[in-house]
Design an enzyme around this catalytic site. Structure first.
Site, short mmCIF file in Angstrom:
data_model
loop_
_atom_site.label_atom_id
_atom_site.label_comp_id
_atom_site.label_asym_id
_atom_site.label_seq_id
_atom_site.Cartn_x
_atom_site.Cartn_y
_atom_site.Cartn_z
CE LYS A 173 -1.92 2.81 3.01
NZ LYS A 173 -2.15 4.01 2.21
CB THR A 228 6.88 7.87 15.72
OG1 THR A 228 8.19 7.94 15.14
CG2 THR A 228 6.98 7.21 17.08
CB THR A 230 1.31 5.15 11.50
OG1 THR A 230 0.87 6.48 11.28
CG2 THR A 230 0.44 4.19 10.72
CD GLU A 248 13.52 1.68 6.78
OE1 GLU A 248 13.13 2.44 5.89
OE2 GLU A 248 14.48 0.92 6.65
CB CYS A 282 12.82 10.12 7.67
SG CYS A 282 13.69 9.06 6.51
CD GLU A 383 9.29 13.21 11.52
OE1 GLU A 383 8.22 12.61 11.75
OE2 GLU A 383 10.20 12.74 10.81
P1 NDP Z 1 2.04 7.88 8.13
O1 NDP Z 1 2.49 7.10 9.29
O2 NDP Z 1 0.88 8.77 8.27
O3 NDP Z 1 1.70 6.93 6.90
C1 NDP Z 1 2.59 5.99 6.37
C2 NDP Z 1 1.81 4.93 5.65
O4 NDP Z 1 1.03 4.18 6.59
C3 NDP Z 1 0.82 5.48 4.63
O5 NDP Z 1 0.74 4.60 3.54
C4 NDP Z 1 -0.46 5.50 5.43
O6 NDP Z 1 -1.59 5.53 4.64
C5 NDP Z 1 -0.32 4.20 6.20
N1 NDP Z 1 -1.15 4.10 7.40
C6 NDP Z 1 -1.76 5.10 8.09
N2 NDP Z 1 -2.45 4.58 9.14
C7 NDP Z 1 -2.26 3.24 9.12
C8 NDP Z 1 -2.68 2.15 9.95
N3 NDP Z 1 -3.45 2.35 11.02
N4 NDP Z 1 -2.27 0.91 9.64
C9 NDP Z 1 -1.48 0.69 8.59
N5 NDP Z 1 -1.05 1.67 7.75
C10 NDP Z 1 -1.42 2.93 8.01
O7 NDP Z 1 3.34 8.66 7.61
P2 NDP Z 1 3.38 9.74 6.46
O8 NDP Z 1 2.88 9.16 5.19
O9 NDP Z 1 2.79 11.00 7.01
O10 NDP Z 1 4.96 9.91 6.27
C11 NDP Z 1 5.73 10.78 7.00
C12 NDP Z 1 6.45 10.05 8.11
O11 NDP Z 1 7.27 9.03 7.59
C13 NDP Z 1 7.39 10.96 8.87
O12 NDP Z 1 7.25 10.74 10.24
C14 NDP Z 1 8.76 10.51 8.42
O13 NDP Z 1 9.78 10.75 9.35
C15 NDP Z 1 8.55 9.05 8.22
N6 NDP Z 1 9.57 8.51 7.35
C16 NDP Z 1 10.52 7.67 7.88
C17 NDP Z 1 11.54 7.19 7.09
C18 NDP Z 1 12.57 6.26 7.65
O14 NDP Z 1 13.20 5.58 6.85
N7 NDP Z 1 12.76 6.16 8.95
C19 NDP Z 1 11.66 7.58 5.70
C20 NDP Z 1 10.61 8.45 5.24
C21 NDP Z 1 9.60 8.89 6.05
P3 NDP Z 1 -2.29 6.95 4.29
O15 NDP Z 1 -1.29 7.78 3.60
O16 NDP Z 1 -3.39 6.55 3.41
O17 NDP Z 1 -2.73 7.52 5.60
#
Ligand code: NDP
Length: 479
Positions: A173, A228, A230, A248, A282, A383
Site C-alpha cells: 500500500k 512514529t 502509526t 522505519e 526523515c 518532528e
Molecule cells: P504515516 O504514518 O501517516 O503513513 C505511512 C503509511 O502508513 C501510509 O501509507 C499511510 O496511509 C499508512 N497508514 C496510516 N495509518 C495506518 C494504519 N493504522 N495501519 C497501517 N497503515 C497505516 O506517515 P506519512 O505518510 O505521514 O509519512 C511521514 C512520516 O514518515 C514521517 O514521520 C517521516 O519521518 C517518516 N519517514 C521515515 C523514514 C525512515 O526511513 N525512517 C523515511 C521516510 C519517512 P495513508 O497515507 O493513506 O494515511
C-alpha cells in the site's frame, strides 16, 4: 483526469465498493484524478492472490527472479520522464529532484536486490566431533509493505524489492496522498509480464487498507515506513500476532557543526540537508547545533544562502517545491506559530509562500530558520517534517552530545569536524542508527539502514533486509 486503479492478481480494478478518493496536485492545489478508496474486501482479495502465487514464486531460480526484477527496473527506466513528472505532480517536489534522486533510486533498489538475492550467503557451523549445522533462509510467504508520501516510489521499491527478491509475494500500500508512481509501476508489471499475484498493490486509506494488511493472519511480516504514531499502532498489532515487523519511523536529526569544520563544504551541505524535498525527508538535519565560536558567522552566511533559494512551480528550476498537502502545510505553519509562542525568533521565512501565476493556490512554505529555543522545547523535540530548522549554539562536545541525544528519536546525525578523533568519539556517543561525518545522505545500499529509540525497530538495506524478509532455520546433521 487520471484514474488510478488497484492491481490485484495481475488485474487492474476499482475498489469493490466503487468508491474513490480525490488525488490532488499540491503545487496547484487542485484535483487531477482519483484513486480507489479500497476496503478490507479488496485487501483480502489481494492477500488471496498473493497466497496463491507464493508456491510458484518461491521456487523460481535466482536467475529467474533476477531477470524479472531487472525487467521492472528497466521498465521504469524506459519511461523515466513519465515517472519523474508523475512523482513531482503527486508530491510537489521539483522535477529535477525526482529525476536526480527519486526515480533513479527506485531503479537502483530493484537492481540492487535482484542481485543481492544471488549473493545472500547462508552460514554453516561445524560442531567438533558431532556434526554440521547449516542455515536455511527461506521466504516467509505473503508480506505487507506500507510506505509514506515523502519519497513515494523510492520508499515503495525499498520495501517491495527485497521482499520479492527473497521469494515472498507482496501486498503493498503506497500512501493515499501519493499513489501515482506505484500505479505506474503496476502498469510496468503488466508490460513486462510480471507473474500474476506476486505483487499486488491496493490503494486507499491507511486506517482501512493499511490496517487490514497488518491485521490479516495470512500476512506473515510487515515492513513499514512512516510516522512514529502509526508505527506504534502497527507494532502493537504485530506483537499480538507474533508477526515479524520492521519499522522505519520519524526523526529529529541533529546536524552538529564544530568550529574546526571545512566551513564551505559544511555550509553547502547544510543548506541541502535542511531543505531538500521541502525538508520532508526523515533524514533531514532539522536541529542545527553550532559551536559558539562560529555561531554568528554561520548564522549570517546561512541566512544569506537560504534567502537566495527559490520557491515555486516544481516543473521549473526552483530549489523548493510545494509541501505535500494543505493539511501538512497547516501543520508546518502551526509549528512556526508554536516556535514564536515558545520564545523563538524567526530569522528568515516563517510564512506560506504564494507564487505568482498558475501555482498561486499551491501549498508552499518559505524555508524557515529559527533561533533562541531551548533544546527541550516542543519545537526541538517533535518532528515537523517541513522546511523548518532551528539553530542551537553549544560550547563543548559533552554538551552537544547530551542535547543531540535528548529527543525520543534516533534516526540520523551529521557531524562536521576536520578532527578525525573527535568525529569517531562523537559518532560512537550519538544515539542514532546512521551517522554521517562531513557529508549527508550518502547511501550505499549494502549498509544497514534504520533508527534507534522511537525512530524504529530493525534495520533494512543490504543483507539486513534479506534477513528480515526470510525465516531462518538451522539444520543439524549428526556425523
Ligand atoms: P504515516 O504514518 O501517516 O503513513 C505511512 C503509511 O502508513 C501510509 O501509507 C499511510 O496511509 C499508512 N497508514 C496510516 N495509518 C495506518 C494504519 N493504522 N495501519 C497501517 N497503515 C497505516 O506517515 P506519512 O505518510 O505521514 O509519512 C511521514 C512520516 O514518515 C514521517 O514521520 C517521516 O519521518 C517518516 N519517514 C521515515 C523514514 C525512515 O526511513 N525512517 C523515511 C521516510 C519517512 P495513508 O497515507 O493513506 O494515511
Amino acid at each position: 483526469m487520471i484514474a488510478i486503479q488497484n492491481y490485484i492478481n495481475g488485474q487492474f480494478q476499482a475498489a469493490r465498493s466503487r468508491s474513490t478518493l480525490e488525488l490532488k496536485n499540491p503545487s496547484l492545489g487542485s484535483v487531477y484524478g482519483s484513486l480507489p478508496d479500497s476496503d478490507v474486501e479488496d485487501v483480502l482479495e489481494a492477500i488471496q492472490a498473493a497466497k496463491a502465487a507464493f508456491p510458484s514464486w518461491k521456487v523460481l531460480s535466482f536467475e529467474q527472479r533476477f531477470d524479472l526484477l531487472l525487467k521492472l527496473a528497466n521498465g521504469i527506466e524506459a519511461r523515466m520522464q513519465e515517472f519523474v513528472e508523475a512523482e513531482s505532480m503527486d508530491n510537489g517536489k521539483p522535477q529535477w529532484l525526482a529525476a536526480q534522486s527519486d526515480i533513479p533510486r527506485a531503479i537502483s533498489n530493484l537492481k540492487f536486490f535482484a542481485s543481492a538475492q544471488m549473493n545472500f550467503p547462508s552460514e554453516s557451523h561445524h560442531t567438533p566431533g558431532q556434526g554440521l549445522n547449516y542455515t536455511l533462509r527461506q521466504p516467509i510467504g505473503v508480506v505487507g509493505c506500507i510506505s509514506p508520501w515523502n519519497l513515494p516510489l523510492y520508499l515503495f521499491t525499498w520495501k517491495i524489492a527485497p521482499a520479492l527478491a527473497a521469494g515472498n509475494t507482496v501486498v503493498a500500500k503506497p500512501s493515499e496522498i501519493t499513489p501515482y508512481t506505484a500505479f505506474l509501476l503496476s502498469t510496468v508489471c503488466e508490460e513486462v509480464g510480471f507473474p500474476k499475484g506476486v505483487l499486488n498493490i491496493v490503494h486507499g486509506l491507511g486506517g482501512k487498507v493499511g490496517q487490514a494488511i497488518v491485521e490479516s493472519k495470512d500476512v506473515k511480516a510487515i515492513a513499514f515506513t512512516g510516522g512514529t504514531v502509526t508505527g506504534r499502532a502497527i507494532n502493537i498489532e504485530c506483537a499480538k500476532q507474533f508477526k515479524k515487523v520492521s519499522l522505519e519511523l520519524g526523526g529529529k536529526n541533529p546536524n552538529i557543526i564544530f568550529d574546526d569544520c571545512d566551513f564551505e563544504d559544511m555550509m553547502a551541505t547544510t543548506v541541502r540537508s535542511s531543505f531538500t524535498n521541502q525538508g520532508q525527508i526523515c533524514l533531514c538535519g532539522s536541529r542545527i547545533f553550532i559551536q559558539k565560536i562560529i555561531y554568528d558567522k554561520f548564522k549570517t552566511e546561512f541566512i544569506q544562502r537560504i534567502q537566495k533559494l527559490t520557491v515555486g512551480n516544481p516543473a521549473t528550476e526552483v530549489n523548493i517545491g510545494a509541501v505535500v498537502s494543505e493539511d501538512h502545510m497547516h501543520k508546518i505553519l502551526g509549528y512556526i506559530e508554536l516556535a514564536k509562542e515558545e520564545g523563538g525568533k524567526i530569522l528568515t521565512g516563517g510564512k506560506r509562500f504564494v507564487p505568482k501565476g498558475e501555482c498561486e493556490n499551491g501549498y508552499f512554505v518559505e524555508p524557515t530558520v529559527i533561533e533562541g529555543l531551548g533544546h527541550l522545547c516542543r519545537l526541538n523535540q517533535e518532528e515537523i517534517f517541513g522546511p523548518v530548522v532551528t539553530l542551537i549554539p553549544f560550547e563543548t562536545e559533552d554538551e552537544v552530545v547530551s542535547m543531540a541525544n535528548s529527543t525520543p528519536y534516533g534516526l540520523a546525525c551529521t557531524i562536521w569536524t576536520e578532527n578525525g578523533k573527535k568525529a569517531h568519539r562523537v559518532a560512537e556517543r550519538i544515539d542514532s542508527g546512521i551517522v554521517w561525518v562531513n557529508t549527508w545522505m550518502v547511501r550505499d545500499l549494502r549498509t544497514p539502514f534504520g533508527g534507534m529509540k522511537e525512530s524504529g525497530i530493525g534495520r533494512e538495506g543490504g543483507f539486513e533486509a534479506m534477513r528480515f524478509f526470510t525465516e531462518t532455520k538451522n539444520v543439524f546433521i549428526k556425523y
